[in-house]
Design an enzyme around this catalytic site. Structure first.
Site, short mmCIF file in Angstrom:
data_model
loop_
_atom_site.label_atom_id
_atom_site.label_comp_id
_atom_site.label_asym_id
_atom_site.label_seq_id
_atom_site.Cartn_x
_atom_site.Cartn_y
_atom_site.Cartn_z
N SER A 148 -1.69 -7.32 2.47
CA SER A 148 -1.64 -6.09 1.68
C SER A 148 -0.19 -5.78 1.30
CB SER A 148 -2.21 -4.95 2.52
OG SER A 148 -1.81 -3.71 2.02
N TYR A 197 -2.41 -0.12 10.96
CA TYR A 197 -3.07 -1.01 9.99
C TYR A 197 -2.02 -1.93 9.34
CZ TYR A 197 -4.68 -2.53 5.44
OH TYR A 197 -4.94 -3.30 4.33
N LYS A 209 -1.37 -6.20 9.66
CA LYS A 209 -1.24 -7.18 8.57
C LYS A 209 0.07 -7.97 8.72
CE LYS A 209 -5.05 -6.54 6.36
NZ LYS A 209 -6.09 -7.57 6.31
N ASN A 239 -3.72 -2.54 -5.34
CA ASN A 239 -4.88 -1.65 -5.18
C ASN A 239 -6.11 -2.11 -5.96
OD1 ASN A 239 -2.41 -0.11 -4.49
ND2 ASN A 239 -3.87 1.53 -4.11
C1 UD1 Z 1 -4.09 2.56 1.04
C2 UD1 Z 1 -3.17 2.18 2.14
C3 UD1 Z 1 -2.85 0.71 2.03
C4 UD1 Z 1 -4.12 -0.10 2.14
C5 UD1 Z 1 -5.14 0.38 1.15
C6 UD1 Z 1 -6.45 -0.27 1.58
C7 UD1 Z 1 -1.94 4.26 2.63
C8 UD1 Z 1 -0.60 4.87 2.67
N1 UD1 Z 1 -1.98 3.01 2.12
O1 UD1 Z 1 -3.40 2.32 -0.16
O2 UD1 Z 1 -1.97 0.31 3.03
O3 UD1 Z 1 -3.87 -1.46 1.96
O4 UD1 Z 1 -5.28 1.79 1.15
O5 UD1 Z 1 -7.51 0.18 0.86
O6 UD1 Z 1 -2.89 4.86 3.00
N2 UD1 Z 1 -4.84 9.74 -3.65
C9 UD1 Z 1 -5.06 11.07 -3.96
N3 UD1 Z 1 -6.19 11.68 -3.51
C10 UD1 Z 1 -7.14 11.03 -2.77
C11 UD1 Z 1 -6.92 9.66 -2.45
C12 UD1 Z 1 -5.76 9.06 -2.90
O7 UD1 Z 1 -4.24 11.70 -4.64
O8 UD1 Z 1 -8.13 11.64 -2.37
C13 UD1 Z 1 -3.64 9.07 -4.15
C14 UD1 Z 1 -2.72 8.55 -3.05
O9 UD1 Z 1 -1.77 9.52 -2.71
C15 UD1 Z 1 -2.09 7.34 -3.73
C16 UD1 Z 1 -3.17 6.85 -4.70
O10 UD1 Z 1 -4.07 7.93 -4.85
O11 UD1 Z 1 -1.00 7.72 -4.49
C17 UD1 Z 1 -3.92 5.66 -4.17
O12 UD1 Z 1 -4.39 5.94 -2.87
P1 UD1 Z 1 -5.36 4.95 -2.07
O13 UD1 Z 1 -6.48 4.56 -2.93
O14 UD1 Z 1 -5.65 5.57 -0.75
O15 UD1 Z 1 -4.48 3.64 -1.90
P2 UD1 Z 1 -3.05 3.42 -1.21
O16 UD1 Z 1 -2.55 4.62 -0.57
O17 UD1 Z 1 -2.17 2.82 -2.22
#
Ligand code: UD1
Length: 340
Positions: A125, A150, A154, A180
């Site tokens: 990741s 987590y 990795k 992502n």
């Molecule tokens: C997250 C993990 C990453 C992992 C991946 C696995 C963290 C910090 N990182 O990635 O290590 O490999 O999931 O699936 O958790 N967001 C919102 N509202 C929400 C959900 C997300 O605003 O309800 C925003 C987050 O702040 C981020 C973006 O959406 O900026 C993507 O979030 P997410 O889909 O959780 O992915 P990562 O955080 O990049």
């Protein structure tokens, strides 16, 4: 050719399993069903017309792993199986280390007993980079201290694979650092199926749009980015699944018995949370209820991939769009709720 797909009923695993079957590979799916559903197996069959062999195995169980390698002769292994919730890992670090690292160690113990070098693809990741100092992130960037168990798991797995490659046991490996993944299969029969509250953005968006959640909370709008929200590199799950076929073919073809490569897997384009929400609303002609919430602990501000290495060395680049991913994710959510 017989390929072991661990975590083959999970999100990335199920999409890759479909493509492997369509390409004519025999596959053995191993899954412990801890974060997946057995119905995915039927849906893989519905899409491909082929029934993959399925073994419900907990890969932490060394005896079960040993039996698996006695019962089958694998030409390749794609190791997806892992726990992936950052949040849960902060509460239960042991669970993440014992499962994610322990499973890999058990598989490697068996690999060491094989005579021929196995073709091995590992799911890592972009979390291993932490908050990188500049963008886009290339593979030679330093790995930062993990923000979560987590992430640590990795990093540890990558270290284990590097050590195996440096040992005198022949072993062909491609490690993929996913950015992502989003979206679903065009049939709407498989997709991302979070058990419980979704943590990732797109499942949260689709569940809000369909009314399962009251609103989406945008985790912070005061970051130093183009519109204040975090930037990520969202890649269509279909592109990601296809890449695993490309990697497998590469490993099979390559003569170097110690082939070892690490690639970033993204589109190379950074998209903000607001941009993603807007795109979702536009392509699906739907209004999303969202509010600005607090920043989420551990979130990096920005992460998107430099894709030069994978483009040059594997002649691979993404084919599907973000629009397509957001349409297919919505189609998947609609299908899930059809019978309710
Ligand atoms: C997250 C993990 C990453 C992992 C991946 C696995 C963290 C910090 N990182 O990635 O290590 O490999 O999931 O699936 O958790 N967001 C919102 N509202 C929400 C959900 C997300 O605003 O309800 C925003 C987050 O702040 C981020 C973006 O959406 O900026 C993507 O979030 P997410 O889909 O959780 O992915 P990562 O955080 O990049």
């Amino acid at each position: 050719m017989q390929i072991l797909v661990t975590g083959g009923l999970g999100y990335i695993g199920s999409h890759t399993s479909v493509l492997l079957l369509e390409k004519g590979y025999d596959i053995v799916i191993v899954d412990d069903l801890s974060n997946s559903n057995i119905e995915v197996l039927d849906n893989i069959y519905k899409i491909t017309g082929k029934k993959p062999t399925f073994e419900k195995i907990d890969l932490k169980d060394i005896r079960a792993v040993s039996k698996l390698f006695k019962d089958y002769k694998f030409d390749g292994i794609i190791h997806f199986a892992a726990h992936k919730s950052v949040n849960e890992s902060l509460k239960k670090p042991e669970k993440y280390l014992s499962n994610n690292v322990g499973s890999l160690e058990n598989i490697i113990a068996e690999i060491k007993l094989l005579e021929n070098p196995i073709n091995f693809i590992f799911s890592s990741s972009c979390t291993v980079y932490g908050q990188a100092d500049s963008m886009p992130i290339n593979e030679s960037f330093p790995l930062k201290k993990a923000e979560s168990p987590y992430g640590e798991s990795k990093k540890m797995c990558e270290e284990i694979l590097k050590k195996l490659n440096n040992s005198n046991h022949s072993f062909k490996n491609i490690t993929l650092r996913y950015f992502n993944p989003i979206g679903a299969h065009p049939t709407g029969l498989i997709g991302e199926l979070p058990i419980g509250n979704p943590e990732n953005l797109v499942p949260y968006i689709t569940q809000t749009a369909i009314g399962k959640r009251d609103f989406l909370s945008v985790f912070g709008d005061n970051y130093k980015t183009k519109d204040g929200t975090c930037i990520r590199d969202y890649i269509n799950i279909m592109d990601l699944a296809e890449l695993h076929i490309t990697c497998l073919e590469k490993l099979i073809a390559v003569e170097d018995e110690n082939f070892f490569k690490i690639y970033n897997v993204g589109t190379g384009k950074g998209t903000s949370v607001f941009e993603l929400i807007n795109l979702f609303e536009n392509v699906n002609d739907i209004k999303l209820n969202y509010k600005i919430g607090d920043r989420r602990k551990g979130d990096v501000i920005s992460a998107y991939a430099d894709t030069t290495k994978i483009k040059e060395e594997l002649s691979w680049s993404t084919k599907y769009s973000l629009e397509n991913a957001l349409k297919s994710a919505w189609n998947w959510e609609l299908n899930l709720n059809k019978d309710e």
